[in-house]
Scaffold this motif. Structure first.
Motif, short mmCIF file in Angstrom:
data_model
loop_
_atom_site.label_atom_id
_atom_site.label_comp_id
_atom_site.label_asym_id
_atom_site.label_seq_id
_atom_site.Cartn_x
_atom_site.Cartn_y
_atom_site.Cartn_z
N MET A 66 0.84 -1.18 0.00
CA MET A 66 0.00 0.00 0.00
C MET A 66 0.88 1.24 0.00
N ASP A 67 0.55 2.15 -0.88
CA ASP A 67 1.30 3.38 -0.99
C ASP A 67 0.55 4.48 -0.25
N LEU A 68 1.21 5.05 0.75
CA LEU A 68 0.58 6.09 1.55
C LEU A 68 1.13 7.47 1.17
N ALA A 69 1.19 7.76 -0.09
CA ALA A 69 1.73 9.05 -0.54
C ALA A 69 0.77 10.17 -0.18
N GLN A 70 1.32 11.20 0.42
CA GLN A 70 0.50 12.34 0.82
C GLN A 70 0.43 13.33 -0.35
N PRO A 71 -0.72 13.88 -0.62
CA PRO A 71 -0.79 14.89 -1.68
C PRO A 71 -0.07 16.16 -1.23
N SER A 72 0.64 16.80 -2.15
CA SER A 72 1.37 18.01 -1.79
C SER A 72 0.39 19.16 -1.61
N PRO A 73 0.68 20.05 -0.67
CA PRO A 73 -0.22 21.18 -0.43
C PRO A 73 -0.18 22.13 -1.63
N PRO A 74 -1.26 22.82 -1.88
CA PRO A 74 -1.27 23.75 -3.02
C PRO A 74 -0.30 24.91 -2.78
N VAL A 75 0.35 25.33 -3.85
CA VAL A 75 1.32 26.40 -3.77
C VAL A 75 0.62 27.73 -4.00
N VAL A 76 0.84 28.65 -3.07
CA VAL A 76 0.22 29.96 -3.17
C VAL A 76 1.31 30.95 -3.55
N GLN A 77 1.10 31.67 -4.63
CA GLN A 77 2.07 32.68 -5.06
C GLN A 77 1.48 34.06 -4.81
N LEU A 78 2.29 34.89 -4.17
CA LEU A 78 1.87 36.24 -3.88
C LEU A 78 2.62 37.21 -4.79
N GLU A 79 1.94 38.20 -5.26
CA GLU A 79 2.58 39.20 -6.09
C GLU A 79 2.86 40.42 -5.24
N LEU A 80 4.11 40.88 -5.27
CA LEU A 80 4.49 42.05 -4.50
C LEU A 80 4.35 43.29 -5.36
N SER A 81 3.78 44.30 -4.78
CA SER A 81 3.62 45.55 -5.52
C SER A 81 4.68 46.54 -5.07
N ALA A 82 5.09 47.41 -5.97
CA ALA A 82 6.09 48.42 -5.65
C ALA A 82 5.43 49.52 -4.85
N MET A 83 6.10 49.92 -3.76
CA MET A 83 5.55 50.98 -2.92
C MET A 83 6.21 52.30 -3.30
N GLU A 84 5.43 53.33 -3.33
CA GLU A 84 5.94 54.64 -3.65
C GLU A 84 5.92 55.50 -2.40
N ARG A 85 6.84 56.46 -2.34
CA ARG A 85 6.88 57.36 -1.18
C ARG A 85 5.71 58.33 -1.25
N GLN A 86 5.13 58.55 -0.12
CA GLN A 86 4.04 59.51 -0.01
C GLN A 86 4.65 60.87 0.32
N PRO A 87 4.00 61.96 -0.07
CA PRO A 87 4.56 63.30 0.20
C PRO A 87 4.73 63.59 1.69
N ASP A 88 3.90 63.03 2.55
CA ASP A 88 4.01 63.32 3.97
C ASP A 88 5.09 62.48 4.67
N GLU A 89 5.79 61.63 3.95
CA GLU A 89 6.82 60.79 4.54
C GLU A 89 8.16 61.51 4.65
N HIS A 90 8.25 62.72 4.16
CA HIS A 90 9.52 63.42 4.19
C HIS A 90 9.88 63.92 5.58
N ALA A 91 8.91 64.18 6.43
CA ALA A 91 9.18 64.67 7.78
C ALA A 91 9.14 63.50 8.76
N PRO A 92 10.18 63.37 9.61
CA PRO A 92 10.16 62.28 10.59
C PRO A 92 9.08 62.52 11.64
N LEU A 93 8.57 61.45 12.22
CA LEU A 93 7.49 61.54 13.19
C LEU A 93 7.95 62.12 14.52
#
Length: 85
Positions: A1-28
């Motif tokens: 008897m072969d007890l092979a486990q099915p592989s879990p589904p692969v989830v791919q995430l797409e990363l988006s490029a972040m842009e600087r906001q105008p209010d980020e120029h001044a430190p908090l």
């Protein structure tokens, strides 16, 4: 008897490029950011290793003399061990 486990589904995430906001120029926290004009003033500081580059005798620098003494001591120890053995 072969007890092979099915592989879990692969989830791919797409990363988006972040842009600087105008209010980020001044430190908090209200701290003043260093300007690029202040950076060359820091470059003029003497480095901690500059004393090793000073000429001691003629063109011999301090680091050359320290290295020569250290290597000479090691050679004397090795020759002494060879002659004693």
């Amino acid at each position: 008897m072969d007890l092979a486990q099915p592989s879990p589904p692969v989830v791919q995430l797409e990363l988006s490029a972040m842009e600087r906001q105008p209010d980020e120029h001044a430190p908090l926290n209200g701290a003043v950011r260093l300007d690029e004009a202040a950076l060359p003033a820091e470059a003029n500081k003497e480095s901690p290793w500059s004393s090793c580059n000073k000429n001691v005798v003629g063109r011999c620098k301090l680091w050359m003399i320290v290295t020569s003494v250290f290597l000479g001591f090691i050679i004397v120890v090795i020759v002494g061990l060879c002659l004693a053995g």
